[in-house]
Write an enzyme that holds these catalytic residues in place. Structure first.
Site, PDB file in Angstrom:
ATOM      1  N   THR A 103       7.865  19.810  -0.934  1.00  0.00           N
ATOM      2  CA  THR A 103       7.180  20.232   0.198  1.00  0.00           C
ATOM      3  C   THR A 103       5.863  20.520   0.179  1.00  0.00           C
ATOM      4  O   THR A 103       5.219  20.185   1.250  1.00  0.00           O
ATOM      5  CB  THR A 103       7.908  21.630   0.545  1.00  0.00           C
ATOM      6  OG1 THR A 103       9.264  21.619   0.720  1.00  0.00           O
ATOM      7  CG2 THR A 103       7.434  22.533   1.701  1.00  0.00           C
ATOM      8  N   TYR A 131      14.262  13.824   4.511  1.00  0.00           N
ATOM      9  CA  TYR A 131      13.108  13.711   5.344  1.00  0.00           C
ATOM     10  C   TYR A 131      12.960  14.314   6.817  1.00  0.00           C
ATOM     11  O   TYR A 131      12.175  14.580   7.364  1.00  0.00           O
ATOM     12  CB  TYR A 131      12.607  12.258   5.485  1.00  0.00           C
ATOM     13  CG  TYR A 131      12.122  11.810   4.095  1.00  0.00           C
ATOM     14  CD1 TYR A 131      10.745  12.156   3.540  1.00  0.00           C
ATOM     15  CD2 TYR A 131      12.981  11.039   3.268  1.00  0.00           C
ATOM     16  CE1 TYR A 131      10.505  11.870   2.424  1.00  0.00           C
ATOM     17  CE2 TYR A 131      12.307  10.606   2.038  1.00  0.00           C
ATOM     18  CZ  TYR A 131      11.263  10.979   1.557  1.00  0.00           C
ATOM     19  OH  TYR A 131      10.831  10.605   0.335  1.00  0.00           O
ATOM     20  N   PHE A 417       8.072  -0.894   2.171  1.00  0.00           N
ATOM     21  CA  PHE A 417       6.524  -0.708   1.411  1.00  0.00           C
ATOM     22  C   PHE A 417       6.830   0.526   0.483  1.00  0.00           C
ATOM     23  O   PHE A 417       6.009   1.414   0.360  1.00  0.00           O
ATOM     24  CB  PHE A 417       5.815  -0.262   2.438  1.00  0.00           C
ATOM     25  CG  PHE A 417       6.126   0.647   3.751  1.00  0.00           C
ATOM     26  CD1 PHE A 417       5.670   1.946   3.453  1.00  0.00           C
ATOM     27  CD2 PHE A 417       6.584   0.220   4.617  1.00  0.00           C
ATOM     28  CE1 PHE A 417       6.120   2.795   4.572  1.00  0.00           C
ATOM     29  CE2 PHE A 417       6.949   1.070   5.618  1.00  0.00           C
ATOM     30  CZ  PHE A 417       6.872   2.386   5.609  1.00  0.00           C
TER      31      PHE A 417
END
Length: 417
Positions: A103, A131, A417
């Protein structure tokens, strides 16, 4: 979940220093199972790391948390390439779960992204459930398939016979292939305009990841004397009682026109000693699906790929266009980035848009996650409303906004990525 670090010498997230990279990256590798990468992979990720955009948490000199953000430009509906933070390399040591480490990094990172003037953050999620609480939502989906090329026929567009194909060493044609990719970026939402060096990702070929297949191969397609497309793939031979049953494993395919694309797919279907074409993470609207003789024998399936987070809501909604006129007031919830919360009036069409705060009555109520999901045009506001995640407060507002947020081309993330 705890929101503070444990007592001791743990510090809040700080920017990564070059001399900390090895220990920082080792922490990340351990968080993802501890299987070491090849020297080529490690070298590439070191070269691509943007140190001033990477964060770490340390305790007693030991790295216990990692997070990074690449500098991308993301294509949005209308063709604009918007500055975007590509969130990456997020990991927390198993010894430091439930202590607020993640967090704290997400809080610092989104504050940084806002300060950089980037209206969007995106990521690929190893665990999607993590998420959502930070405002990210699945916005693109990738198509995978195992095509039975021994039984499935492919009909390609007229003119595909005029395309010339030739083998080339992948590294030798890296520049021309990257040129094809760059020309395609503005044409599809979700595609990433890459900084120099990222083209190397396409030819990374560690033997440890081939799973018995050949080294990476490449075929270049030429039309009218110019390179118009390419395919990168591997071949994994196999034999059974009935003879050969090898597999072509497609790594990447790009083409500037339907004829070139058709020629490349036909080539992959016809490689000797193979009966299966394995496809991963392709656009959900890939044309080959409508050229095959039997879609059931292709075993097509879909999976979430890119997660989108609106960091500056107004700027993000103004950056894209809308395929039908939209004039709607959103009541937005955003607990993690409260600067986005409240009422926003969006007015836009195919030429442009404006989005500003307002005191007018709200037409639709939703959270920033729903706006992230529909932002690239691959998820329907109507579907989210049916799921109970969007509330219509003015009759007709939902259908108006849903049409406007759509996209004639399905959004697609070309690589991870």
């Amino acid at each position: 979940m705890a929101t503070d670090f444990p007592a001791g010498t743990a510090t809040g997230p700080r920017v990564l220093r070059p001399d900390d990279w090895d220990s920082w990256y080792d922490t990340l590798i351990r968080a993802f199972g501890g299987v070491p990468e090849s020297p080529e992979e490690r070298e590439l990720w070191n070269a691509l790391t943007e140190f001033d955009r990477s964060l770490g948490v340390w305790e007693d000199g030991t790295c216990v948390g990692t997070a990074g953000a690449f500098s991308f430009r993301l294509t949005v509906p209308g063709g604009a390439c918007v500055p975007t933070a590509g969130v990456t390399m997020v990991g927390v040591a198993a010894t430091h779960r439930r202590r607020g480490v993640l967090t704290s990094m997400m809080r610092r990172q989104l504050d940084d992204v806002r300060s950089w003037g980037e209206p969007l953050a995106v990521l690929t999620a190893s665990e999607p459930a993590i998420y959502g609480r930070f405002g990210y939502a699945a916005a693109t989906f990738g198509l995978s398939a195992e095509i039975d090329t021994a039984r499935v026929r492919l009909s390609v567009p007229a003119g595909s016979d005029d395309v010339r194909l030739r083998y080339a060493a992948p590294a030798d044609v890296l520049d021309v292939c990257e040129g094809v990719y760059a020309r395609l970026v503005p044409s599809r939402p979700g595609m990433l305009a890459r900084r120099p060096g990222w083209e190397r990702l396409g030819v990374l070929d560690p033997e440890s990841e081939r799973d018995g297949a050949s080294p990476l191969q490449c075929v270049v397609a030429e039309r009218g004397g110019e390179v118009a497309g390419y395919a990168r793939f591997r071949v994994k031979l196999g034999w059974g009682e009935a003879g050969h049953n090898g597999t072509v494993v497609l790594d990447d395919l790009a083409a500037l026109d339907p004829e070139t694309e058709g020629a490349l797919w036909r080539f992959l279907f016809g490689i000797d000693l193979t009966t299966t074409l394995s496809v991963q993470g392709r656009p959900a609207d890939d044309a080959w699906q409508y050229q095959v003789s039997d879609i059931r024998r292709c075993r097509a399936r879909s999976r979430d790929t890119l997660y989108v987070r609106l960091v500056d809501l107004g700027a993000a909604l103004e950056a894209r266009t809308y395929q039908a006129p939209v004039d709607v007031v959103f009541e937005v919830e955003d607990d993690f980035c409260p600067w986005n919360a409240g009422r926003w009036r969006l007015s836009g069409d195919a030429k442009g848009a404006s989005c500003a705060r307002t005191t007018e009555a709200a037409d639709l109520a939703l959270s920033v996650r729903e706006l992230g999901a529909v932002y690239l045009g691959g998820v329907s506001l109507g579907a989210l409303a049916a799921a109970g995640r969007v509330r219509e407060l003015r009759a007709g507002a939902l259908s108006e906004a849903a049409v406007g947020f759509g996209s004639t081309v399905t959004p697609w993330l070309p690589h991870g990525f």
